[in-house]
Scaffold this motif. Structure first.
Motif, mmCIF file in Angstrom:
data_model
loop_
_atom_site.group_PDB
_atom_site.id
_atom_site.type_symbol
_atom_site.label_atom_id
_atom_site.label_comp_id
_atom_site.label_asym_id
_atom_site.label_seq_id
_atom_site.Cartn_x
_atom_site.Cartn_y
_atom_site.Cartn_z
ATOM 1 N N SER A 1 0.838 -1.186 0.000
ATOM 2 C CA SER A 1 0.000 0.000 0.000
ATOM 3 C C SER A 1 0.878 1.243 0.000
ATOM 4 O O SER A 1 2.013 1.235 0.510
ATOM 5 C CB SER A 1 -0.915 0.005 1.233
ATOM 6 O OG SER A 1 -1.592 1.226 1.351
ATOM 7 N N LYS A 2 0.337 2.315 -0.566
ATOM 8 C CA LYS A 2 1.059 3.570 -0.555
ATOM 9 C C LYS A 2 1.248 4.125 0.856
ATOM 10 O O LYS A 2 2.117 4.964 1.087
ATOM 11 C CB LYS A 2 0.311 4.606 -1.401
ATOM 12 C CG LYS A 2 0.244 4.275 -2.875
ATOM 13 C CD LYS A 2 -0.493 5.373 -3.638
ATOM 14 C CE LYS A 2 -0.536 5.059 -5.129
ATOM 15 N NZ LYS A 2 -1.254 6.107 -5.889
ATOM 16 N N LEU A 3 0.420 3.637 1.797
ATOM 17 C CA LEU A 3 0.475 4.147 3.162
ATOM 18 C C LEU A 3 1.539 3.453 4.005
ATOM 19 O O LEU A 3 1.854 3.918 5.096
ATOM 20 C CB LEU A 3 -0.905 3.993 3.818
ATOM 21 C CG LEU A 3 -1.144 4.679 5.157
ATOM 22 C CD1 LEU A 3 -0.924 6.182 5.039
ATOM 23 C CD2 LEU A 3 -2.549 4.384 5.670
ATOM 24 N N GLY B 1 -9.528 8.097 1.934
ATOM 25 C CA GLY B 1 -10.181 6.858 2.364
ATOM 26 C C GLY B 1 -9.213 5.844 2.921
ATOM 27 O O GLY B 1 -9.522 5.117 3.869
ATOM 28 N N ARG B 2 -8.006 5.747 2.313
ATOM 29 C CA ARG B 2 -7.003 4.811 2.820
ATOM 30 C C ARG B 2 -6.558 5.206 4.234
ATOM 31 O O ARG B 2 -6.397 4.352 5.109
ATOM 32 C CB ARG B 2 -5.808 4.795 1.866
ATOM 33 C CG ARG B 2 -4.650 3.922 2.317
ATOM 34 C CD ARG B 2 -5.051 2.489 2.485
ATOM 35 N NE ARG B 2 -5.551 1.918 1.230
ATOM 36 C CZ ARG B 2 -6.061 0.695 1.129
ATOM 37 N NH1 ARG B 2 -6.181 -0.056 2.222
ATOM 38 N NH2 ARG B 2 -6.490 0.248 -0.039
ATOM 39 N N VAL B 3 -6.372 6.515 4.471
ATOM 40 C CA VAL B 3 -5.978 6.987 5.804
ATOM 41 C C VAL B 3 -7.109 6.750 6.806
ATOM 42 O O VAL B 3 -6.878 6.337 7.945
ATOM 43 C CB VAL B 3 -5.587 8.477 5.748
ATOM 44 C CG1 VAL B 3 -5.231 8.998 7.133
ATOM 45 C CG2 VAL B 3 -4.431 8.687 4.799
ATOM 46 N N ALA B 4 -8.355 7.011 6.414
ATOM 47 C CA ALA B 4 -9.486 6.793 7.315
ATOM 48 C C ALA B 4 -9.635 5.320 7.662
ATOM 49 O O ALA B 4 -9.938 4.967 8.812
ATOM 50 C CB ALA B 4 -10.765 7.323 6.663
ATOM 51 N N ALA B 5 -9.432 4.420 6.679
ATOM 52 C CA ALA B 5 -9.516 2.982 6.956
ATOM 53 C C ALA B 5 -8.426 2.553 7.935
ATOM 54 O O ALA B 5 -8.665 1.737 8.844
ATOM 55 C CB ALA B 5 -9.409 2.204 5.645
ATOM 56 N N PHE B 6 -7.216 3.087 7.766
ATOM 57 C CA PHE B 6 -6.130 2.773 8.699
ATOM 58 C C PHE B 6 -6.465 3.258 10.106
ATOM 59 O O PHE B 6 -6.213 2.548 11.093
ATOM 60 C CB PHE B 6 -4.839 3.423 8.199
ATOM 61 C CG PHE B 6 -3.639 3.103 9.046
ATOM 62 C CD1 PHE B 6 -2.835 2.020 8.746
ATOM 63 C CD2 PHE B 6 -3.307 3.882 10.152
ATOM 64 C CE1 PHE B 6 -1.722 1.716 9.527
ATOM 65 C CE2 PHE B 6 -2.207 3.591 10.937
ATOM 66 C CZ PHE B 6 -1.412 2.499 10.625
ATOM 67 N N GLN C 1 -7.277 16.268 8.900
ATOM 68 C CA GLN C 1 -6.078 17.066 9.155
ATOM 69 C C GLN C 1 -4.818 16.202 9.079
ATOM 70 O O GLN C 1 -3.777 16.633 8.577
ATOM 71 C CB GLN C 1 -6.191 17.740 10.520
ATOM 72 C CG GLN C 1 -7.266 18.818 10.587
ATOM 73 C CD GLN C 1 -7.474 19.345 11.989
ATOM 74 O OE1 GLN C 1 -7.293 18.617 12.963
ATOM 75 N NE2 GLN C 1 -7.863 20.604 12.084
ATOM 76 N N MET C 2 -4.898 14.959 9.591
ATOM 77 C CA MET C 2 -3.737 14.052 9.504
ATOM 78 C C MET C 2 -3.434 13.702 8.052
ATOM 79 O O MET C 2 -2.260 13.596 7.649
ATOM 80 C CB MET C 2 -4.017 12.784 10.308
ATOM 81 C CG MET C 2 -4.191 13.018 11.800
ATOM 82 S SD MET C 2 -4.434 11.458 12.682
ATOM 83 C CE MET C 2 -4.990 12.064 14.265
ATOM 84 N N HIS C 3 -4.491 13.504 7.242
ATOM 85 C CA HIS C 3 -4.263 13.216 5.827
ATOM 86 C C HIS C 3 -3.560 14.388 5.141
ATOM 87 O O HIS C 3 -2.633 14.193 4.319
ATOM 88 C CB HIS C 3 -5.603 12.911 5.133
ATOM 89 C CG HIS C 3 -5.489 12.754 3.650
ATOM 90 N ND1 HIS C 3 -5.858 13.761 2.773
ATOM 91 C CD2 HIS C 3 -5.026 11.741 2.882
ATOM 92 C CE1 HIS C 3 -5.643 13.353 1.539
ATOM 93 N NE2 HIS C 3 -5.146 12.115 1.572
ATOM 94 N N ALA C 4 -3.987 15.610 5.469
ATOM 95 C CA ALA C 4 -3.330 16.779 4.882
ATOM 96 C C ALA C 4 -1.871 16.866 5.312
ATOM 97 O O ALA C 4 -0.992 17.228 4.496
ATOM 98 C CB ALA C 4 -4.083 18.049 5.276
ATOM 99 N N ASP C 5 -1.569 16.524 6.567
ATOM 100 C CA ASP C 5 -0.176 16.549 7.026
ATOM 101 C C ASP C 5 0.651 15.484 6.328
ATOM 102 O O ASP C 5 1.842 15.694 6.023
ATOM 103 C CB ASP C 5 -0.137 16.353 8.540
ATOM 104 C CG ASP C 5 -0.775 17.511 9.292
ATOM 105 O OD1 ASP C 5 -0.890 18.606 8.694
ATOM 106 O OD2 ASP C 5 -1.173 17.323 10.461
ATOM 107 N N LEU C 6 0.045 14.296 6.052
ATOM 108 C CA LEU C 6 0.774 13.249 5.335
ATOM 109 C C LEU C 6 1.047 13.648 3.895
ATOM 110 O O LEU C 6 2.103 13.304 3.328
ATOM 111 C CB LEU C 6 -0.030 11.939 5.375
ATOM 112 C CG LEU C 6 -0.094 11.221 6.735
ATOM 113 C CD1 LEU C 6 -0.999 10.000 6.633
ATOM 114 C CD2 LEU C 6 1.305 10.807 7.185
ATOM 115 N N VAL C 7 0.103 14.355 3.287
ATOM 116 C CA VAL C 7 0.321 14.828 1.921
ATOM 117 C C VAL C 7 1.513 15.770 1.864
ATOM 118 O O VAL C 7 2.327 15.736 0.920
ATOM 119 C CB VAL C 7 -0.958 15.515 1.391
ATOM 120 C CG1 VAL C 7 -0.696 16.214 0.064
ATOM 121 C CG2 VAL C 7 -2.070 14.482 1.214
#
Length: 508
Positions: free
Chosen positions: A52-54, A96-101, A81-87
């Motif tokens: 996975s990319k994550l 969706g991948r971040v939310a599933a994790f 906000q966490m997804h934006a920081d990872l980007v």
């Protein structure tokens, strides 16, 4: 799962051939033989392990989730906000991948807590006189015809489960000290330990583990009653679960069927009576008998209460030029000799005591107002302003503190102020209370008003008679209405001529 159960039943119970099962289900014979050989009851599909990319950011995201889980709900960052920081760190995957994790991580954390953390508990047992538990709750009652919100203090012995509930307007230091003092009185003594949560009236700062910076005033109270305070971990109410359950039981047993009361004192008297009566009605559960029976045996293990703790909270205040001190939006009068000077304000649950130079100056009934839209009140004592009006007698006419004088003084004031110099004369009469008993001065004024002679001289005369123990009334003198001459004088002006004679010697 249902299809697999049907296949197994047709083959092993009904002895159908595989060809017939193939015809009925539409599955291939190889698939049917694989299911029957494996012996599984429910089918399991193995998900292949795909990259996975994550994956390069999984450790970083797990650390963020762990940090956010330790914060309060309002301070946590959202998954967006966490997804934006990872980007920003280089992640080019979807939200969706971040939310599933995050969902999987939270589910795993909840499972760990349920199996080995907060979801698992150990039954506790306490020796007689070992500990008590304390907690606050918020409830409503009808006081003086008005529905008000109250803070209920719950204290419960851990061994016998004897409990006491008292109601207060606030959860402040002085309320806490009074609640524990009354609880030890009702429960019959002081246990060796006290279990509390991390309330601000007891703990100034929470350290790591069980380290606490205990409030100095709370520590003084614990030292006075000789019990060891013990504080729960943050957000761990089950560590004092007995009193937590008592909060729920009290709402059902007491607050839901509570009648109306004229004041808070009547309410607390009713609560104490109902709690003691409840000891004899509730079975202990762990030990044979009722709570009252177990408590009677536990009293011998409790330390005697001794002298009550003087549970006041002290503030340093400066008296205003109008002889007032301010506290909680309200004002209280102080003797005029301490105007513009610092004093000590001792706050009790029901009264305010003002002290200075090692002595108590005055005491007032404490006013507690929860509604912030109401203006603060001023509590006067007209005696505190007598030294001022001796220098400024004109202030007596419209002085706000003097509207609260007894009726006899106010009637006398209304009479004297109609005459010139009446304000000075009234000040002299009021100043008598500084040197004589106030009731004696008031009695002398009432007698003067009844006699219809409301003058300073007459009041002083009556006051001295009262002090000396002499009767204030005198026997009436039966005097004639007019004096009459027995021999009327004769008009004879000739006798004045003798004064003109030479034989008369005049003084020179």
């Amino acid at each position: 799962m249902d299809l697999l159960s049907v296949i197994r039943r047709w083959r092993f119970r009904d002895k159908l051939p595989i060809r017939e099962i193939e015809r009925r289900t539409g599955l291939s014979r190889n698939t049917i033989r694989k299911y029957l050989r494996s012996g599984v009851v429910e089918p399991k599909f193995q998900v292949p392990d795909r990259p996975s990319k994550l994956d390069p950011f999984a450790h970083k995201l797990s650390g963020w989730l762990r940090i956010e889980a330790g914060k309060s709900r309002k301070q946590r960052r959202t998954v967006k906000q966490m997804h934006a920081d990872l980007v920003e760190l280089g992640f080019d995957g979807s939200y969706g991948r971040v939310a599933a994790f995050a969902r999987k991580w939270k589910a795993q954390l909840q499972y760990e807590r349920q199996t080995s953390g907060r979801g698992t508990f150990v039954p506790l047992v306490f020796a007689p006189g070992e500990a008590f538990q304390f907690d606050w709750s918020e409830d409503w009652a009808v006081i003086a015809g008005e529905r008000v919100k109250l803070q209920a203090a719950h204290t419960k012995l851990s061994h016998s489960k004897a409990f006491i509930v008292r109601a207060y307007p606030l959860q402040t230091h002085e309320m806490l000290f009074d609640a524990l003092t009354q609880a030890f009185r009702v429960l019959g003594g002081v246990p060796r330990r006290g279990i509390f949560d991390n309330m601000k009236t007891a703990v100034d700062r929470i350290g790591s583990g069980k380290t606490r910076q205990v409030n100095a005033r709370f520590a003084a109270m614990a030292s006075h009653y000789l019990f060891e305070p013990e504080f729960c971990n943050p957000a761990s109410g089950w560590e004092k679960g007995q009193v937590e359950k008592n909060v729920q039981d009290a709402r059902r047993r007491l607050w839901q069927r509570m009648p109306a009361f004229p004041d808070l004192e009547a309410l607390n008297a009713w609560l104490e009576e109902q709690c003691i009566a409840g000891w004899g009605e509730v079975q202990h559960g762990s030990l044979p008998g009722t709570i009252a029976e177990v408590h009677a045996a536990e009293i011998a293990s409790l330390m005697e209460m001794g002298r009550p703790f003087d549970g006041f909270v002290e503030h340093t205040k400066r008296v205003s030029p109008t002889c007032l001190v301010h506290f909680e939006r309200h004002r209280y009068s102080v003797p005029a000799s301490f105007a513009n000077r610092p004093v000590s304000l001792r706050v009790y649950p029901d009264r305010i005591v003002i002290a200075a130079e090692g002595q108590v100056l005055c005491e007032h009934r404490r006013i507690i107002t929860r509604a912030h839209h109401l203006r603060g009140q001023t509590v006067y004592d007209w005696r505190h302003y007598l030294a001022v009006i001796q220098r400024k007698p004109g202030a007596l006419r419209n002085g706000a503190p003097f509207t609260e004088m007894p009726d006899a003084f106010r009637q006398l004031q209304a009479h004297l102020l109609r005459h010139p110099g009446g304000d000075r004369e009234m000040v002299d009469i009021l100043s008598l209370v500084l040197h004589h008993d106030e009731q004696a001065v008031l009695c002398a004024v009432e007698l003067a008003l009844e006699a219809g002679v409301p003058t300073k001289t007459h009041i002083l005369n009556l006051l001295h008679r009262l002090i000396d123990g002499k009767p204030t009334t005198t026997t009436a003198i039966d005097a004639p209405q007019a004096l009459a001459l027995r021999r009327e004088p004769k008009a004879n002006v000739a006798r004045y001529d003798a004064l003109r004679g030479k034989e008369v010697r005049h003084a020179s």
